[in-house]
Design a protein around this motif. Sequence first.
Motif, PDB file in Angstrom:
ATOM      1  N   ILE A 272      49.671  54.525  50.070  1.00 60.12           N
ATOM      2  CA  ILE A 272      50.403  54.192  48.986  1.00 60.12           C
ATOM      3  C   ILE A 272      51.551  54.993  48.485  1.00 60.12           C
ATOM      4  O   ILE A 272      51.356  55.995  48.178  1.00 60.12           O
ATOM      5  CB  ILE A 272      49.762  53.734  47.348  1.00 60.12           C
ATOM      6  N   PHE A 274      54.535  55.128  45.832  1.00 60.98           N
ATOM      7  CA  PHE A 274      55.068  54.842  44.396  1.00 60.98           C
ATOM      8  C   PHE A 274      57.047  55.036  44.584  1.00 60.98           C
ATOM      9  O   PHE A 274      57.189  55.937  45.248  1.00 60.98           O
ATOM     10  CB  PHE A 274      54.556  55.353  43.271  1.00 60.98           C
ATOM     11  N   GLU A 411      51.813  49.475  39.275  1.00 63.55           N
ATOM     12  CA  GLU A 411      50.505  50.162  39.623  1.00 63.55           C
ATOM     13  C   GLU A 411      49.168  49.392  39.735  1.00 63.55           C
ATOM     14  O   GLU A 411      48.587  49.533  40.475  1.00 63.55           O
ATOM     15  CB  GLU A 411      50.226  51.544  38.534  1.00 63.55           C
ATOM     16  N   ARG A 412      49.215  48.644  38.804  1.00 59.56           N
ATOM     17  CA  ARG A 412      48.048  47.633  38.667  1.00 59.56           C
ATOM     18  C   ARG A 412      48.100  46.978  40.146  1.00 59.56           C
ATOM     19  O   ARG A 412      46.740  46.609  40.768  1.00 59.56           O
ATOM     20  CB  ARG A 412      48.089  46.655  37.407  1.00 59.56           C
ATOM     21  N   ILE A 415      46.797  48.898  43.062  1.00 62.53           N
ATOM     22  CA  ILE A 415      45.461  49.437  43.389  1.00 62.53           C
ATOM     23  C   ILE A 415      44.783  48.056  43.817  1.00 62.53           C
ATOM     24  O   ILE A 415      43.946  47.938  44.621  1.00 62.53           O
ATOM     25  CB  ILE A 415      45.173  49.574  41.759  1.00 62.53           C
ATOM     26  N   LEU A 429      47.981  58.359  48.491  1.00 62.27           N
ATOM     27  CA  LEU A 429      48.803  57.937  47.645  1.00 62.27           C
ATOM     28  C   LEU A 429      49.760  58.961  47.380  1.00 62.27           C
ATOM     29  O   LEU A 429      49.613  60.028  47.346  1.00 62.27           O
ATOM     30  CB  LEU A 429      48.524  57.601  46.179  1.00 62.27           C
ATOM     31  N   THR A 431      53.126  60.092  44.755  1.00 67.23           N
ATOM     32  CA  THR A 431      53.667  59.949  43.265  1.00 67.23           C
ATOM     33  C   THR A 431      54.051  61.507  42.952  1.00 67.23           C
ATOM     34  O   THR A 431      53.159  62.446  43.181  1.00 67.23           O
ATOM     35  CB  THR A 431      52.840  59.293  42.308  1.00 67.23           C
ATOM     36  N   ARG A 436      49.385  59.282  36.889  1.00 69.77           N
ATOM     37  CA  ARG A 436      49.226  58.065  37.873  1.00 69.77           C
ATOM     38  C   ARG A 436      48.489  58.641  39.098  1.00 69.77           C
ATOM     39  O   ARG A 436      47.588  57.730  39.536  1.00 69.77           O
ATOM     40  CB  ARG A 436      50.638  57.626  38.434  1.00 69.77           C
ATOM     41  N   ARG A 439      44.779  58.424  37.729  1.00 67.08           N
ATOM     42  CA  ARG A 439      44.479  57.200  37.515  1.00 67.08           C
ATOM     43  C   ARG A 439      44.269  56.398  38.979  1.00 67.08           C
ATOM     44  O   ARG A 439      42.995  55.759  39.122  1.00 67.08           O
ATOM     45  CB  ARG A 439      45.428  56.401  36.892  1.00 67.08           C
ATOM     46  N   VAL A 440      45.309  56.375  39.701  1.00 65.41           N
ATOM     47  CA  VAL A 440      45.206  55.643  40.993  1.00 65.41           C
ATOM     48  C   VAL A 440      43.808  56.270  41.864  1.00 65.41           C
ATOM     49  O   VAL A 440      43.066  55.300  42.603  1.00 65.41           O
ATOM     50  CB  VAL A 440      46.474  55.747  41.459  1.00 65.41           C
ATOM     51  N   ALA A 443      40.705  55.095  40.661  1.00 64.78           N
ATOM     52  CA  ALA A 443      40.559  53.483  40.995  1.00 64.78           C
ATOM     53  C   ALA A 443      40.338  52.837  42.158  1.00 64.78           C
ATOM     54  O   ALA A 443      39.803  52.044  42.600  1.00 64.78           O
ATOM     55  CB  ALA A 443      41.663  52.787  40.430  1.00 64.78           C
ATOM     56  N   LEU A 444      40.774  53.983  43.397  1.00 64.82           N
ATOM     57  CA  LEU A 444      40.588  53.497  44.680  1.00 64.82           C
ATOM     58  C   LEU A 444      39.216  53.698  45.189  1.00 64.82           C
ATOM     59  O   LEU A 444      38.436  54.706  44.892  1.00 64.82           O
ATOM     60  CB  LEU A 444      41.286  54.337  45.536  1.00 64.82           C
TER      61      LEU A 444
END
Length: 494
Positions: A272, A274, A411-412, A415, A429, A431, A436, A439-440, A443-444
């Motif tokens: 990912i 960003f 972002e949502r 994910i 990811l 960034t 971020r 958080r990401v 969440a992964l």
Amino acid sequence: MSLSEWQRKASALKFEGRAFVNGEYRDAEGGQQFACHSPIDGRLLTQVASCDQADVELAVASARRAFDSGEWSQLAPAERKKTLQRFARLIEAHAEELALLETLDMGKPISDSLALDIPGSWECIDWTAEAIDKVYGEIAPIPANQLGLITREAAGVVAAIVPWNFPLQMACWKIAPALAMGNSVILKPSEKSPLTAIRIAALAKQAGIPDGVFNVLPGFGHSVGKALSLHPDIDVLAFTGSTGVAKVLLEASGQSNMKRVWLEAGGKSPHIVFADADLDRAAESVAAGIAFNQGEVCTAGSRLLVDASVKDQLLAKVRQALEAWQPGHPLDPQTRVGAIVDHQQMEKILEYVQIGKNEGAQLSYGGVQTLAETGGTYVMPTIFDGVSSAMRISREEIFGPVLSVLTFADEREAIAMANDSEYGLAAGLWTTHLGRAHRVAKALRAGSVWVNQYDVGDMTAPFGGFKQSGNGRDKSLHAFDKYSELKATWINLE
């Protein structure tokens, strides 16, 4: 060394293709063999023993006798450590020979075999051996008139079925903790790349591992692999390979003796990027993440999810970065991308390229066979743009250098797209935003997550997947869990 020097070494190399059972090399019981060809140029390297049920019976009986004798299983952990460290030193001493075998057999660049695969193999054994006499038991917090001991014991006979993409390193991830715990081991290498597994059997014996404790059975999945998975006297089955085969092995456990089955299976890992990322560094990482080891990597970053606002800019940089990842002769130290392991896998990759075209994706880079005049199996790194999450090239593991590019708006959505997969082996990811990144990463749904880098690690951290990417973990102290049983012993002190 130069290309010509490696070629001279290759021409003088002697190949061992027999199975290794009870401390000696031997032909398959039925006398069957299969041809081992090099993907570099298609030439025949040697004939390899094709084992089957009869060979499995011999190996399991030998492994069980060795385990029950206690010569290895009851040896003090510190003594097993010394033996395994000698084993590691022997692999290190034979690094050039083993690297050459790996490259000739599997097609990867000699620079990777020599600098990554073989050092990673002996370091795995060395690290694991050093750890084994530091794994303690526990005492349960129970009433004073009782003593509750929690101890860890070797499971018994372990069968390890390993893949062809990192033949020796993946084998060591299994055999090192299994042997360190005191188990007997039967290693089944892939028929596509069996030569280093066969070779190290002699080094294991030279190091002092007792006869029967370490056995190697080359052959095919439908014969020796199936026989191992169904055998009632194997206690643990450890596997790295495809999710489809992993499911078959789970079924075999239920059909036989409910042996413990530990699986590191497929992946379709999201990479990912960003909009606020360092795009130059990210592009280099994306290129390496799909081209390294010819894309034949379970953690390959095969799904590039990029913020739509920087997609064109990033892709231009990725295409430029891939110019340094062009296929070449695997024995040339300057080569970064070698040959696909065999014609079957090459045809599978090219078939997926056609599938991507048929699905409406835009082929924006590579996607063709190259160096066909060599007689080898080489494929250009490939980029598909305009991919949707519903397309097969976005959902199925190709196991080749094929990158699918998808875009997200926020972002949502990133994910959600990353987690929209049956796999959960790894993710990366990019960034510059600290919040971020946290958080990401949290969440992964993946066993390994890399932030502002991709596909790094060492023996200190566990490796394995979520969802249909498997269970259990290789590497780190957690690997011992797979090859041991916990026992609770209650002693009445009154």
